[in-house]
Write a protein that holds these residues in place. Structure first.
Motif, PDB file in Angstrom:
ATOM      1  N   ASP A 147      28.578  -8.087 101.412  1.00  0.00           N
ATOM      2  CA  ASP A 147      27.159  -8.473 101.418  1.00  0.00           C
ATOM      3  C   ASP A 147      26.357  -7.576 100.488  1.00  0.00           C
ATOM      4  O   ASP A 147      25.473  -8.033  99.760  1.00  0.00           O
ATOM      5  CB  ASP A 147      26.569  -8.366 102.827  1.00  0.00           C
ATOM      6  CG  ASP A 147      27.286  -9.230 103.854  1.00  0.00           C
ATOM      7  OD1 ASP A 147      27.952 -10.211 103.459  1.00  0.00           O
ATOM      8  OD2 ASP A 147      27.177  -8.915 105.055  1.00  0.00           O
ATOM      9  N   HIS A 166      25.643  -5.072 107.766  1.00  0.00           N
ATOM     10  CA  HIS A 166      26.267  -5.873 106.713  1.00  0.00           C
ATOM     11  C   HIS A 166      27.683  -5.419 106.438  1.00  0.00           C
ATOM     12  O   HIS A 166      28.037  -4.259 106.662  1.00  0.00           O
ATOM     13  CB  HIS A 166      25.462  -5.773 105.405  1.00  0.00           C
ATOM     14  CG  HIS A 166      24.153  -6.471 105.457  1.00  0.00           C
ATOM     15  ND1 HIS A 166      24.027  -7.827 105.357  1.00  0.00           N
ATOM     16  CD2 HIS A 166      22.892  -5.997 105.620  1.00  0.00           C
ATOM     17  CE1 HIS A 166      22.758  -8.173 105.444  1.00  0.00           C
ATOM     18  NE2 HIS A 166      22.044  -7.066 105.616  1.00  0.00           N
ATOM     19  N   ASP A 195      28.902 -15.531 107.434  1.00  0.00           N
ATOM     20  CA  ASP A 195      27.520 -15.085 107.511  1.00  0.00           C
ATOM     21  C   ASP A 195      27.235 -14.310 108.801  1.00  0.00           C
ATOM     22  O   ASP A 195      26.092 -14.087 109.151  1.00  0.00           O
ATOM     23  CB  ASP A 195      26.587 -16.300 107.393  1.00  0.00           C
ATOM     24  CG  ASP A 195      25.203 -15.929 106.902  1.00  0.00           C
ATOM     25  OD1 ASP A 195      25.074 -14.912 106.203  1.00  0.00           O
ATOM     26  OD2 ASP A 195      24.244 -16.654 107.232  1.00  0.00           O
ATOM     27  N   SER A 224      23.915 -12.658 107.328  1.00  0.00           N
ATOM     28  CA  SER A 224      24.443 -11.420 106.780  1.00  0.00           C
ATOM     29  C   SER A 224      24.524 -11.420 105.251  1.00  0.00           C
ATOM     30  O   SER A 224      24.307 -10.393 104.625  1.00  0.00           O
ATOM     31  CB  SER A 224      25.844 -11.169 107.359  1.00  0.00           C
ATOM     32  OG  SER A 224      26.388  -9.979 106.872  1.00  0.00           O
ATOM     33  N   PHE A 225      24.845 -12.577 104.666  1.00  0.00           N
ATOM     34  CA  PHE A 225      25.144 -12.632 103.235  1.00  0.00           C
ATOM     35  C   PHE A 225      23.992 -13.222 102.442  1.00  0.00           C
ATOM     36  O   PHE A 225      23.508 -14.302 102.775  1.00  0.00           O
ATOM     37  CB  PHE A 225      26.389 -13.491 103.011  1.00  0.00           C
ATOM     38  CG  PHE A 225      26.855 -13.514 101.587  1.00  0.00           C
ATOM     39  CD1 PHE A 225      27.712 -12.545 101.117  1.00  0.00           C
ATOM     40  CD2 PHE A 225      26.425 -14.495 100.723  1.00  0.00           C
ATOM     41  CE1 PHE A 225      28.143 -12.566  99.793  1.00  0.00           C
ATOM     42  CE2 PHE A 225      26.840 -14.523  99.404  1.00  0.00           C
ATOM     43  CZ  PHE A 225      27.704 -13.552  98.951  1.00  0.00           C
ATOM     44  N   PRO A 226      23.588 -12.542 101.364  1.00  0.00           N
ATOM     45  CA  PRO A 226      23.806 -11.148 100.962  1.00  0.00           C
ATOM     46  C   PRO A 226      22.805 -10.231 101.663  1.00  0.00           C
ATOM     47  O   PRO A 226      21.912 -10.703 102.356  1.00  0.00           O
ATOM     48  CB  PRO A 226      23.555 -11.184  99.455  1.00  0.00           C
ATOM     49  CG  PRO A 226      22.550 -12.275  99.265  1.00  0.00           C
ATOM     50  CD  PRO A 226      22.833 -13.289 100.346  1.00  0.00           C
ATOM     51  N   SER A 227      22.935  -8.940 101.431  1.00  0.00           N
ATOM     52  CA  SER A 227      22.047  -7.968 102.066  1.00  0.00           C
ATOM     53  C   SER A 227      20.651  -8.018 101.443  1.00  0.00           C
ATOM     54  O   SER A 227      20.474  -7.720 100.265  1.00  0.00           O
ATOM     55  CB  SER A 227      22.620  -6.559 101.917  1.00  0.00           C
ATOM     56  OG  SER A 227      21.659  -5.595 102.278  1.00  0.00           O
TER      57      SER A 227
END
Length: 187
Positions: free
Chosen positions: A163, A159, A105, A114-117
Motif C-alpha cells: 500500500d 497498511h 483492500d 487499505s490500498f493505497p496509503s
C-alpha cells in the motif's frame, strides 16, 4: 474586500524565505503542542502514528513556503494539479477500484480501504513536488519525513508495505508527468 486583497498582496510582497519558514514552523510547532496536550497519556506506538498523521499534512503544506516567497503562481497550479490527481486516484482505489483489479483492500489490523496509503500519498505529494519543482535541496528533509510517514503506516498496522509502495509510485509518476522545474523567468 479590496482592502483585504491589497493587504494580502502587501504581505506576499514582503515574504522572504526567512519569515515564511518561521511562520510555517511556528504553526507546525503549535500543532505538535496541541497534540502533546491532547494525547499526553498515549503509548509510544500511538505517538508514532500521530506523528505520521501530522506529517502527512505538514509536508504538502510546506510547499507553500517556496511558492509564496518565490511568488510562483505556476508552481501553485502544478501542486494543485498533482494533489487532485494523486488524491483522486487514491480515493478511486479506496472506494472500489482496488476490488475491480482484485487488490486486497483489507488492512492488517482490520477494516477496509487499505490500498493505497492515503497518508503516504499526502506526504509524498509534497516531497515529490518540492524535489521536482525546486530541486533536491528543498526536499532534503521532506523526503526522509515522507518515508517516515510510510513507515508509520506499516508500523501501526494500518497498511501493508505494498500500500505504501503503491502510494510512493503514484506520487512519483504523477509528479514526473505534472511538475516542471522552476524557472525564475516564470510569471
Amino acid at each position: 474586500m479590496t482592502a483585504i486583497k491589497t493587504k494580502s498582496l502587501q504581505i506576499l510582497q514582503k515574504a522572504t524565505i526567512k519569515n515564511t519558514n518561521l511562520i510555517y514552523f511556528l504553526c507546525l510547532s503549535f500543532v505538535f503542542i496541541i497534540n502533546i496536550i491532547i494525547n499526553s497519556k498515549e503509548s509510544y506506538n500511538t505517538w508514532i502514528e500521530i506523528i505520521g498523521t501530522i506529517l502527512q499534512i505538514a509536508i504538502p503544506m510546506y510547499v507553500l513556503v517556496p511558492v509564496i516567497w518565490k511568488k510562483d503562481k505556476e508552481g501553485t497550479i502544478q501542486m494543485l494539479r498533482l494533489l487532485l490527481v494523486v488524491v483522486g486516484i487514491t480515493w478511486a482505489f479506496k472506494l472500489g477500484l482496488s476490488q475491480v483489479f482484485g487488490i486486497n483492500d483489507m488492512r492488517p489490523r482490520g477494516g477496509s480501504m487499505s490500498f493505497p496509503s492515503g497518508h503516504t500519498t499526502g506526504a509524498f505529494s509534497g516531497a515529490i513536488f518540492l524535489s521536482l519543482r525546486y530541486g533536491w535541496k528543498y526536499a532534503a528533509f521532506t523526503l526522509p519525513l515522507a518515508f517516515f510517514v510510510g513507515y508509520t503506516r506499516i508500523y501501526a498496522l494500518a497498511h501493508w508495505p505494498i500500500d505504501v509502495i503503491a502510494a510512493i509510485i503514484l506520487c512519483s509518476v504523477s509528479g514526473f508527468l505534472l511538475v516542471k522545474k522552476y524557472q525564475k523567468t516564470e510569471a
